[in-house]
Scaffold this active site. Sequence first.
Site, PDB file in Angstrom:
ATOM      1  CE  LYS A 177      -2.192   3.027   1.879  1.00 41.57           C
ATOM      2  NZ  LYS A 177      -1.928   4.423   1.457  1.00 41.57           N
ATOM      3  CD  GLU A 253      12.337   0.428   8.958  1.00 44.53           C
ATOM      4  OE1 GLU A 253      12.239   1.092   7.923  1.00 44.53           O
ATOM      5  OE2 GLU A 253      13.134  -0.514   9.086  1.00 44.53           O
ATOM      6  CB  CYS A 287      12.619   8.975   8.871  1.00 45.29           C
ATOM      7  SG  CYS A 287      13.746   7.775   8.174  1.00 45.29           S
ATOM      8  CD  GLU A 389       8.859  13.000  12.131  1.00 47.28           C
ATOM      9  OE1 GLU A 389       7.668  12.664  12.106  1.00 47.28           O
ATOM     10  OE2 GLU A 389       9.775  12.287  11.705  1.00 47.28           O
TER      11      GLU A 389
HETATM   12  P1  NAD Z   1       1.792   8.316   7.505  1.00 44.70           P
HETATM   13  O1  NAD Z   1       1.884   7.544   8.754  1.00 44.70           O
HETATM   14  O2  NAD Z   1       0.832   9.449   7.426  1.00 44.70           O
HETATM   15  O3  NAD Z   1       1.416   7.363   6.283  1.00 44.70           O
HETATM   16  C1  NAD Z   1       2.174   6.218   5.978  1.00 44.70           C
HETATM   17  C2  NAD Z   1       1.283   5.206   5.286  1.00 44.70           C
HETATM   18  O4  NAD Z   1       0.322   4.723   6.200  1.00 44.70           O
HETATM   19  C3  NAD Z   1       0.523   5.756   4.095  1.00 44.70           C
HETATM   20  O5  NAD Z   1       0.516   4.802   3.071  1.00 44.70           O
HETATM   21  C4  NAD Z   1      -0.876   5.943   4.673  1.00 44.70           C
HETATM   22  O6  NAD Z   1      -1.908   5.908   3.698  1.00 44.70           O
HETATM   23  C5  NAD Z   1      -0.966   4.762   5.610  1.00 44.70           C
HETATM   24  N1  NAD Z   1      -1.940   4.898   6.696  1.00 44.70           N
HETATM   25  C6  NAD Z   1      -2.323   6.017   7.339  1.00 44.70           C
HETATM   26  N2  NAD Z   1      -3.214   5.708   8.313  1.00 44.70           N
HETATM   27  C7  NAD Z   1      -3.388   4.366   8.275  1.00 44.70           C
HETATM   28  C8  NAD Z   1      -4.181   3.457   9.034  1.00 44.70           C
HETATM   29  N3  NAD Z   1      -4.962   3.856  10.042  1.00 44.70           N
HETATM   30  N4  NAD Z   1      -4.120   2.142   8.722  1.00 44.70           N
HETATM   31  C9  NAD Z   1      -3.324   1.706   7.719  1.00 44.70           C
HETATM   32  N5  NAD Z   1      -2.561   2.533   6.964  1.00 44.70           N
HETATM   33  C10 NAD Z   1      -2.581   3.838   7.248  1.00 44.70           C
HETATM   34  O7  NAD Z   1       3.283   8.791   7.191  1.00 44.70           O
HETATM   35  P2  NAD Z   1       3.769   9.758   6.027  1.00 44.70           P
HETATM   36  O8  NAD Z   1       3.273  11.136   6.317  1.00 44.70           O
HETATM   37  O9  NAD Z   1       3.443   9.118   4.726  1.00 44.70           O
HETATM   38  O10 NAD Z   1       5.365   9.706   6.202  1.00 44.70           O
HETATM   39  C11 NAD Z   1       6.093  10.585   7.013  1.00 44.70           C
HETATM   40  C12 NAD Z   1       6.421   9.930   8.341  1.00 44.70           C
HETATM   41  O11 NAD Z   1       7.150   8.732   8.101  1.00 44.70           O
HETATM   42  C13 NAD Z   1       7.328  10.760   9.228  1.00 44.70           C
HETATM   43  O12 NAD Z   1       6.867  10.676  10.551  1.00 44.70           O
HETATM   44  C14 NAD Z   1       8.688  10.069   9.117  1.00 44.70           C
HETATM   45  O13 NAD Z   1       9.540  10.252  10.208  1.00 44.70           O
HETATM   46  C15 NAD Z   1       8.271   8.648   8.974  1.00 44.70           C
HETATM   47  N6  NAD Z   1       9.331   7.852   8.357  1.00 44.70           N
HETATM   48  C16 NAD Z   1      10.040   6.979   9.139  1.00 44.70           C
HETATM   49  C17 NAD Z   1      11.081   6.226   8.581  1.00 44.70           C
HETATM   50  C18 NAD Z   1      11.903   5.274   9.396  1.00 44.70           C
HETATM   51  O14 NAD Z   1      12.672   4.508   8.816  1.00 44.70           O
HETATM   52  N7  NAD Z   1      11.792   5.269  10.696  1.00 44.70           N
HETATM   53  C19 NAD Z   1      11.369   6.370   7.235  1.00 44.70           C
HETATM   54  C20 NAD Z   1      10.627   7.276   6.475  1.00 44.70           C
HETATM   55  C21 NAD Z   1       9.588   8.007   7.047  1.00 44.70           C
HETATM   56  O1  6OD Z   2      18.394   3.607   4.339  1.00 42.13           O
HETATM   57  C1  6OD Z   2      17.397   2.945   4.670  1.00 42.13           C
HETATM   58  O2  6OD Z   2      17.356   1.718   4.591  1.00 42.13           O
HETATM   59  C2  6OD Z   2      16.219   3.640   5.178  1.00 42.13           C
HETATM   60  N1  6OD Z   2      15.211   2.868   5.616  1.00 42.13           N
HETATM   61  C3  6OD Z   2      16.181   4.985   5.164  1.00 42.13           C
HETATM   62  C4  6OD Z   2      15.132   5.763   5.649  1.00 42.13           C
HETATM   63  C5  6OD Z   2      15.011   7.043   5.290  1.00 42.13           C
HETATM   64  C6  6OD Z   2      13.938   7.827   5.810  1.00 42.13           C
HETATM   65  O3  6OD Z   2      13.485   8.796   5.264  1.00 42.13           O
END
Ligand code: NAD
Ligand code: 6OD
Length: 485
Positions: A177, A253, A287, A389
């Site tokens: 998804k 993550e 992130c 954040e």
């Molecule tokens: P988000 O949580 O809003 O959405 C992520 C995904 O989850 C989307 O596909 C969304 O449609 C889906 N989603 C939302 N609500 C849901 C539910 N109730 N059930 C199932 N699916 C659902 O995140 P975003 O805004 O797309 O991404 C930004 C966030 O991601 C930031 O907080 C960032 O720090 C985090 N992030 C973390 C990492 C990591 O490796 N830790 C990497 C990249 C991004």
């Molecule tokens: O390098 C990776 O494997 C990884 N998961 C990076 C995440 C980046 C977040 O924006």
Amino acid sequence: MKKVQNFINNEYKDGSDAKTFPKLSPLNNAQIAEVCEASKSDVDAAVSSAKKALKGPWGKMTTEERVAILYKVADEITRRFEDFVAAEVADTGMPQHTSQFMCVRGAQNFKIFADVIKNVPTEFFEMATPDGKGAMNYAIRRPVGVVGVVCPWNAPLLLMTWKVGPALACGNTVVVKPSEETPQTAALLGEVMRDVGVPEGVYNVVHGFGPNSTGEFLTTHQDVDAITFTGETRTGAAIMKAAADGARPVSLEMGGKNAAIVFADADLDVATEALMRSCFMNTGQVCLGTERVFVERPLFDTLVNALKEKVAALKIGIPSDHSSNMGPLISKEHQAKVLSYYKKAVEEGANVVIGGGVPKMEGDLANGSWVEPTIWTGLNDDATIAVDEIFGPCTHIFPFDTEDEVIERANNTKYGLSSAIFTSNLQRAHRVAAQIEAGVVWVNSWFLRDLRTAFGGAKNSGIGREGGVHSLEFYTELKNVCIKL
Ligand code: NAD
Ligand code: 6OD
């Protein structure tokens, strides 16, 4: 208008109830594609084809055969590199060079886990038994089954393949998804999978939103055996609740509020260059990025000025302008969120070193989701922008005086994703790294990735570790076979 379809059982499909939603360009907010939203019955179809594929040719392949196919997937991504970059750039507005970096990882993510699964041994124990004949124990790995892969928008191909690569290497099937903001590369990967001979039902993509939509339909589906998620912490919590029904495993993550620590003995050029990337790469939508910089007091003014000078030289622009090195934020909604933090910073008394507003863009670009890269000083650690954040191109720089003090301040957050330490004192580097509460710590660098290493977040930044053999813990069931001799 370009149509982005779901990919189910190796076929591109509209949603069964013909619903679509617009994909808007971050550059000017104009519609660039119509995305087919998957209904509940489409998600059912995707999950059921993924379940069926576990028993079909995919499930019967040897590890060597699977590994060979995954190498072909990687090679085909590389052959179609320009198509992936174009799709990613269209969805995100990121500079070409940023997308190229991400799409290279898109291919690598298949090869690294193909290599891991081919080479990793399992355990073996001999044991004594009362009859003196003994017994042997050996472990075998089996796929967990159908894996639901829920992805964010900030690094779409890199983050999706970071999950799909190991899931497929371990013999699972997936239903992906993608974020509603970035549907195109996941859809394009379907062509690659089909063209290189990945069997029907192994890789499926369903488009849509989160709550009461595709994301929820997928994560609550009882034939999804495990869920791997990247995104916001509160979404991860919702997914964990969904996964509790059926006691299904999750790998999460999630968000971060990452600290960088610059000691006075740091190499200023190294620290400045790394901080420019960690604070502003991908318009701050990484992130692992740094939103809190702590600088030892003797270096504070020098570092603030060095960063200010480099930020002033950043060129905000469209991806086709190869001299630009900063694109827009992903959407108008996210722009409004980031700008609300810019306003809050001023209300709480921040000194705006540079930025803080919306850049002036020409023509229809004025409708895009642009913001200025921003540096603040002068606030306390409990200011809103130092706690939440933001996920934008902004950072607050704080002075500090002692090592113990800065460790405590860096750790004073509910998050624990990553950290970067800059010092020329190796003993201090080891000492501080060991005390930082984060899943990943860099010393004198940032986002330097060896894909064999453990990756994930502590505290509210995640559950579980992926990368190298660690991914196998999530994507396989380890079974012990005990043989009495
Ligand atoms: P988000 O949580 O809003 O959405 C992520 C995904 O989850 C989307 O596909 C969304 O449609 C889906 N989603 C939302 N609500 C849901 C539910 N109730 N059930 C199932 N699916 C659902 O995140 P975003 O805004 O797309 O991404 C930004 C966030 O991601 C930031 O907080 C960032 O720090 C985090 N992030 C973390 C990492 C990591 O490796 N830790 C990497 C990249 C991004
Ligand atoms: O390098 C990776 O494997 C990884 N998961 C990076 C995440 C980046 C977040 O924006």
